[in-house]
Design an enzyme around this catalytic site. Structure first.
Site, short mmCIF file in Angstrom:
data_model
loop_
_atom_site.label_atom_id
_atom_site.label_comp_id
_atom_site.label_asym_id
_atom_site.label_seq_id
_atom_site.Cartn_x
_atom_site.Cartn_y
_atom_site.Cartn_z
N ASN A 42 20.68 31.47 98.36
CA ASN A 42 21.23 30.48 99.16
C ASN A 42 23.18 30.66 99.10
O ASN A 42 23.55 30.85 97.83
CB ASN A 42 21.28 29.10 98.68
CG ASN A 42 21.90 28.16 99.73
OD1 ASN A 42 22.99 28.01 100.00
ND2 ASN A 42 20.84 27.17 100.24
N ALA A 43 23.61 31.08 100.13
CA ALA A 43 25.19 31.15 99.98
C ALA A 43 26.11 30.23 99.49
O ALA A 43 27.32 30.39 99.47
CB ALA A 43 25.44 31.83 101.31
#
Length: 174
Positions: A42-43
């Site tokens: 997840n960024a």
């Protein structure tokens, strides 16, 4: 087999918070780790690190403190739900219970902008929360999901959109 009822985390916020970022419900990795955005793919934390200027590999407590220093609060729209896996699309619509946002806004009166981390957070908020909160002077904006499941945009495109949204909103964001 009955799916277990999942519960979100407490909000990350102090009384100086001006921006609120909302997800829908933590994914399985986050729930297991008891940390927002624990999935390494997840960024979210990399984007926040690039915007606020901290090391994305720093401790979870340090990352949370960086958000608070940047006057950013973090929470989820859903207080509880049932879901198979981690995808928002797998949330059982009949199981949704929203968080107590009126109470949150009453105790965090500096919030002036709400950003949704993806479409599910926005649609769930608009359906289950917006009709229940009194008129508050905040703006709402959906940003592209930082989830690895949302792969139609590159990291650089997501970062550019998040920076453009968050930077003008507060002088505390680098």
């Amino acid at each position: 087999m009955t799916k277990p009822l999942l519960f979100c985390f407490d909000p990350v916020a102090d009384l100086n918070a001006e921006l609120l970022i909302l997800g829908s419900m933590p994914g399985q990795e986050s729930l297991t780790a008891n940390q927002y955005y624990a999935n390494h793919r997840n960024a979210f934390w990399k984007i926040m690190a690039d915007i606020l200027g901290f090391d994305p590999g720093s401790s979870y407590e340090t990352r949370l403190q960086a958000l608070k220093t940047g006057r950013i609060a973090l929470w989820d729209v859903l207080q509880s739900c049932t879901r198979t896996g981690s995808l928002d699309a797998r949330i059982d619509a009949n199981s949704i219970s929203a968080n107590a946002f009126q109470r949150f806004f009453d105790s965090h009166q500096n919030i002036r902008a709400v950003f949704f981390n993806g479409a599910k957070a926005e649609s769930t908020y608009r359906q289950h929360v917006l009709p229940t909160v009194s008129s508050i002077a905040v703006s709402y904006r959906r940003l592209p999901s930082t989830s690895p499941a949302h792969a139609s945009l590159s990291y650089e495109q997501k970062l550019q959109l998040w920076q453009a949204a968050l930077k003008p909103k507060t002088s505390f964001v680098r």
